[in-house]
Design an enzyme around this catalytic site. Sequence first.
Site, PDB file in Angstrom:
ATOM      1  N   TYR A  16       0.869  -1.169   0.000  1.00 31.31           N
ATOM      2  CA  TYR A  16       0.000   0.000   0.000  1.00 31.31           C
ATOM      3  C   TYR A  16       0.908   1.221   0.000  1.00 31.31           C
ATOM      4  CZ  TYR A  16       1.263   0.237   4.893  1.00 31.31           C
ATOM      5  OH  TYR A  16       1.970   0.318   6.047  1.00 31.31           O
ATOM      6  N   SER A 235       0.076   3.478  12.303  1.00 32.29           N
ATOM      7  CA  SER A 235       0.324   2.055  12.161  1.00 32.29           C
ATOM      8  C   SER A 235      -0.675   1.438  11.206  1.00 32.29           C
ATOM      9  CB  SER A 235       0.267   1.376  13.531  1.00 32.29           C
ATOM     10  OG  SER A 235      -0.963   0.700  13.701  1.00 32.29           O
ATOM     11  N   LYS A 236      -0.145   0.558  10.393  1.00 32.99           N
ATOM     12  CA  LYS A 236      -0.950  -0.115   9.384  1.00 32.99           C
ATOM     13  C   LYS A 236      -2.151  -0.830  10.016  1.00 32.99           C
ATOM     14  CE  LYS A 236      -1.669  -2.843   5.614  1.00 32.99           C
ATOM     15  NZ  LYS A 236      -2.885  -2.494   4.918  1.00 32.99           N
ATOM     16  N   ARG A 237      -1.912  -1.414  11.166  1.00 31.66           N
ATOM     17  CA  ARG A 237      -2.972  -2.181  11.810  1.00 31.66           C
ATOM     18  C   ARG A 237      -4.080  -1.320  12.395  1.00 31.66           C
ATOM     19  NH1 ARG A 237      -4.437  -6.886  13.250  1.00 31.66           N
ATOM     20  NH2 ARG A 237      -5.493  -6.171  15.122  1.00 31.66           N
TER      21      ARG A 237
END
Length: 459
Positions: A16, A235-237
């Site tokens: 991404y 953060s990606k999460r």
Amino acid sequence: MSPAPRVRIAPSPTGYFHLGTGRTALFNWLFARQLGGQFVLRIEDTDTSRNRPEHIEGILRALEWLGLDWDEGPFFQSQRGDLYTAAIQKLIDDGAVYACDCRPEAIQKRAKEAGRSGYDGHCRDLGKPMTVGHLLRFRVPPGESGFTDLIRKDVPSNNKDVEDFGVRKSNGDPLFILANVVDDADMRISHVIRGADHVSNTHKYVLLWRALGYGPEPVFAHLPLINNDQGRKLSKRKDKVAVEDYRDEGYLSEALRNYLALLGWSPGDDREKLTVEEMISEFRLEDVKSAPAKFDEKKLSSVNKQYILAMTPDELVERAQAWLRARWAPVAAETQERARTLAQVFTMTEFIYRPEPVLDAAAWNKESKKPGFAPSLQAAVAAFVEVEWDAASIEEALTAMAEALDVKIRDVQSPIRLAVMGGPVGLPLYQSLELLGRDRTLARLRVGLERLQAGPLSV
RNA sequence: GGCCCCAUCGUCUAGUGGCCUAGGACACUACCCUCUCAAGGUAGAGACACGGGUUCGAAUCCCGUUGGGGCUGCCA
């Protein structure tokens, strides 16, 4: 007058396009455009184990969407191995590197005991063979490795605080810092403009640069980080960090670009809505703040609203249409088989472009009473975190789930369909989930589970 | 723990020693406009982290404290 600058954006294909990468790209681009310089695109894909060709397409599209055109590239580090090999050979010949086979745990343990950080130079003088099979570390010399930074003034550093860092993996592949330096030299990059998370790398960078005899170093500019509302790095999460997520939700690229420009920079007066031309002519690296900024989606949406307001109705129709087309074109064929009217084309694909699915309350109340409902959703959440995200893998995962729960596959399908797509009928589930994306699917499953606690919906 | 960085309203910021009783925007509150909602208008609440210096004068310079962040990978 100094020569036109050469800058670069060097994303790695991780799946991404990070908002921070977008802002970094924007600032590099503005800088290059203002001074008539070159903006180079380089894909840093040295990590062969993580490398995904399909992710490269995402990078190119995100950059294009933001309107950031590059002058050279894309170059791929995976295709420039000879350059790195030659540089490493020079380091070997010069005695600037040595082989190390310490285990990471051992390194950490020693660092902790010694009350310092990083590698302690354990293998420095052990003369281990510098063949593939050993990690090659740079022998950090005594001295200083400070550098010029346009944003955070000059950054000093004593080399004793810089560990002997790795430059070549034991499998023979170059490490990030090596490839990064070699390429910047080869591409004659004059200004390295990147995120502040790289400052400690920059000390290593200048050390390596000097060891390779590249002459005058580039000028650096470390951009303040973009943090989440907690003040932590995105953060990606936990956070929505992908540029494409904002695109898919219907933000205008010019609005996102405008908002990103204002994170860490301002034209110096009260103006906030700036055209690209204004940004290009007024942008100054020296005016960029060095304090991190928090990303505020409310403010973004307000900027977006301003842009929507400024359009003519015809323009708005055009933009909305183009956006919608991009959303449902991937399921056009599947829709065609099922839709009887044009209106149905839209109701069938709503789940993709709406932020939330339109929930069929009656169907939900009926289905959610069944005992297998919650377990199916829970199992799906667990399975979807792991699984490869394509229709075939999703099907496989659901089949396995059904077996594990000892039910028919339709019994696990329908709770998922309801939670994610909103209704009991519609397009094929697996492709729909693939298209919707892992994150949005998981989010909807979790919302569904929460909604269960609330009891039946009013019809 | 070690190294480094940062510090103006809740958030993004303006401010580079006097123009600051600190300006704008988002968000928030009230009122006006109004068939709803937006949009628009008016008003309001809201910040220089703290303590020492330097100076005739400090949000602006220096030091310390506190708080926050980054890095600390054979990822990039």
